[in-house]
Design a protein around this motif. Structure first.
Motif, short mmCIF file in Angstrom:
data_model
loop_
_atom_site.label_atom_id
_atom_site.label_comp_id
_atom_site.label_asym_id
_atom_site.label_seq_id
_atom_site.Cartn_x
_atom_site.Cartn_y
_atom_site.Cartn_z
N ARG A 166 0.83 -1.21 0.00
CA ARG A 166 0.00 0.00 0.00
C ARG A 166 0.86 1.25 0.00
O ARG A 166 0.58 2.23 -0.69
CB ARG A 166 -0.90 0.00 1.23
CG ARG A 166 -1.99 1.07 1.22
CD ARG A 166 -2.34 1.58 2.60
NE ARG A 166 -1.28 2.37 3.18
CZ ARG A 166 -0.66 2.09 4.33
NH1 ARG A 166 -0.98 1.02 5.02
NH2 ARG A 166 0.31 2.87 4.78
N SER A 167 1.95 1.24 0.77
CA SER A 167 2.82 2.41 0.85
C SER A 167 3.43 2.73 -0.51
O SER A 167 3.47 3.89 -0.93
CB SER A 167 3.93 2.15 1.89
OG SER A 167 3.39 1.97 3.18
N ASP A 170 0.79 4.18 -2.88
CA ASP A 170 0.47 5.57 -2.56
C ASP A 170 1.59 6.51 -2.99
O ASP A 170 1.33 7.66 -3.37
CB ASP A 170 0.23 5.72 -1.05
CG ASP A 170 -1.11 5.14 -0.61
OD1 ASP A 170 -1.97 4.92 -1.48
OD2 ASP A 170 -1.28 4.90 0.60
N ASP A 173 2.20 8.92 -6.41
CA ASP A 173 1.83 10.32 -6.61
C ASP A 173 2.77 11.28 -5.89
O ASP A 173 2.50 12.49 -5.87
CB ASP A 173 0.39 10.55 -6.11
CG ASP A 173 -0.64 9.76 -6.92
OD1 ASP A 173 -0.42 9.60 -8.14
OD2 ASP A 173 -1.63 9.31 -6.33
N ASN A 174 3.84 10.77 -5.32
CA ASN A 174 4.77 11.60 -4.57
C ASN A 174 6.09 11.70 -5.33
O ASN A 174 6.88 10.76 -5.34
CB ASN A 174 5.01 11.00 -3.18
CG ASN A 174 5.93 11.85 -2.32
OD1 ASN A 174 6.41 12.90 -2.75
ND2 ASN A 174 6.20 11.39 -1.11
N SER A 180 8.46 3.51 -5.23
CA SER A 180 7.05 3.63 -5.54
C SER A 180 6.68 2.59 -6.58
O SER A 180 7.54 1.95 -7.19
CB SER A 180 6.72 5.03 -6.06
OG SER A 180 7.38 5.29 -7.28
N GLU A 270 -0.18 10.92 8.78
CA GLU A 270 1.16 10.65 8.26
C GLU A 270 2.00 10.08 9.41
O GLU A 270 2.37 10.80 10.33
CB GLU A 270 1.79 11.92 7.71
CG GLU A 270 1.31 12.32 6.33
CD GLU A 270 1.92 11.45 5.22
OE1 GLU A 270 2.94 10.79 5.50
OE2 GLU A 270 1.37 11.45 4.11
N ARG A 293 -7.11 7.59 6.45
CA ARG A 293 -6.12 7.19 5.46
C ARG A 293 -4.73 7.31 6.07
O ARG A 293 -4.39 8.33 6.68
CB ARG A 293 -6.22 8.07 4.21
CG ARG A 293 -5.38 7.56 3.06
CD ARG A 293 -5.57 8.37 1.81
NE ARG A 293 -4.73 7.87 0.74
CZ ARG A 293 -4.50 8.51 -0.40
NH1 ARG A 293 -5.06 9.67 -0.62
NH2 ARG A 293 -3.71 7.97 -1.32
N PRO A 296 -0.66 8.84 3.08
CA PRO A 296 -0.93 8.87 1.64
C PRO A 296 0.27 9.28 0.80
O PRO A 296 0.28 9.09 -0.42
CB PRO A 296 -2.07 9.88 1.52
CG PRO A 296 -2.00 10.71 2.77
CD PRO A 296 -1.49 9.79 3.83
N SER A 297 1.30 9.85 1.43
CA SER A 297 2.53 10.19 0.70
C SER A 297 3.39 8.96 0.41
O SER A 297 4.35 9.04 -0.36
CB SER A 297 3.35 11.18 1.51
OG SER A 297 3.85 10.57 2.70
N GLY A 298 3.06 7.84 1.04
CA GLY A 298 3.90 6.65 0.98
C GLY A 298 4.67 6.44 2.26
O GLY A 298 5.11 5.32 2.56
#
Length: 350
Positions: A166-167, A170, A173-174, A180, A270, A293, A296-298
């Motif tokens: 999941r990380s 997410d 988009d970072n 990623s 976060e 959530r 969301p940045s990972g």
């Protein structure tokens, strides 16, 4: 006492290795310029500067003094430093504004972990008489923590792999993320152990990076950014540094800090979790349900620059408010072995 808001945030790309010096100047200069451009401020507008870094990591005495080159030697500035993650430097700067001494502050953290053997460097934070001479590295300690949770039925290896997958998804988009993309949980579970029961995906990558946050009083922040991220709560607590004196599958300091904050309505959190199982510990201690959530940045699993990753969690949580993507967020930073020290910040749009 004036309320304090995050008015600006910038971070350097999280990379495995940089060619620059260990004082962070090469990473800091571009993101300082980015933060100033976004807020319309200049160096002369900053009332207080505070940084977080480590001489042990840099391998040189007073490395933070050399980093001041990125700020400029003139005109003279009011500057301070903490020898830990810059999230704690933010706490010091937050106090400066709360007391009315200044109405703006700039906080920065940097770390060039590629310059040495991070696993061994981190052993220097342990008990210098009984533990450090044994040289248990940071991955070994995290492995012991993960094993205790597995044997206690608190999580499975599949649970850990799902956190990693999941990380990384997410983090797509970072643009600052080091790792990623889409990964298959089953394939992750087929990879070899690095520090049993931890595999490579369970461990935050060695990362070079830096982060900058600009703080301002609420009144001043409204002139700098359309949607300031007001810090409505900030708490930090410490657990025993003696690994055998606490239950490593828990994080009492996180829970105690959370009790003193209003977490109702938090939309995203976060979390500074350098290992997959530590995210599960933090989620349980914070009482976060599936509606919140997570990172969301990972998060740190996709880029973990030592001494700025915790500050980046606050910046990422604030940026969601700046962009209008959330109205209330939670940020977490950790320092020390096995989640020993923990800081929580609640940010709101008002």
């Amino acid at each position: 006492m004036p309320e304090v808001a995050v008015a600006g945030f910038a971070q350097a790309p999280n990379v495995r290795k940089t060619e620059g010096t260990t004082n962070g100047v090469e990473m800091l200069v571009p993101i300082l310029a980015e933060a100033f451009a976004a807020t319309g401020l200049s160096k002369q507008d900053i009332g207080f500067w505070c940084s977080g870094s480590s001489d042990y990591l840099a391998g040189r005495a007073f490395s933070f003094i050399a980093a001041v080159d990125a700020l400029g030697a003139f005109p003279p500035i009011h500057e301070s430093h903490v020898e830990m993650d810059a999230a704690w430097a933010l706490y010091e700067a937050w106090l400066k504004i709360r007391t009315g001494e200044v109405d703006t502050a700039l906080v920065y953290g940097f770390g060039k972990a590629s310059a040495g053997q991070l696993r061994r460097v981190m052993a220097m934070q342990l008990d210098p008489y009984l533990v450090t001479p044994l040289w248990p590295d940071s991955l070994a300690i995290a492995g012991l923590q993960a094993r205790l949770g597995l044997e206690g039925g608190l999580w499975s290896e599949k649970d850990l792999a799902e956190v990693a997958a999941r990380s990384r998804a997410d983090a797509a988009d970072n643009p600052a993320a080091q790792l990623s993309g889409t990964v298959d949980v089953a394939e992750l579970l087929d990879t070899p152990y690095v520090a049993d029961p931890l595999r490579a995906h369970d461990i935050a990558p060695v990362t070079d990076g830096a982060s900058v946050i600009i703080l301002a009083s609420e009144e001043r922040a409204r002139d700098l950014v359309e949607r300031p991220a007001i810090i409505s709560g900030l708490e930090h607590r410490i657990d025993s540094p003696v690994l055998g004196a606490r239950d490593l599958t828990r994080s009492p300091s996180t829970a105690i800090a959370a009790e003193r904050l209003d977490l109702d309505g938090v939309e995203l959190a976060e979390l500074h979790a350098p290992f997959t199982h530590q995210e599960l510990i933090l989620r349980r201690e914070l009482g976060l349900d599936d509606g919140v959530r997570i990172s969301p940045s990972g998060g740190a699993l996709t880029g973990n620059p030592m001494f700025s990753a915790g500050l980046a969690r606050i910046g990422e949580a604030a940026a969601r408010i700046h962009r209008g993507e959330a109205a209330k967020t939670l940020a977490h930073a950790t320092s020390g072995p096995a989640l020993q020290q923990n800081l929580l910040a609640v940010l709101e749009a008002r």
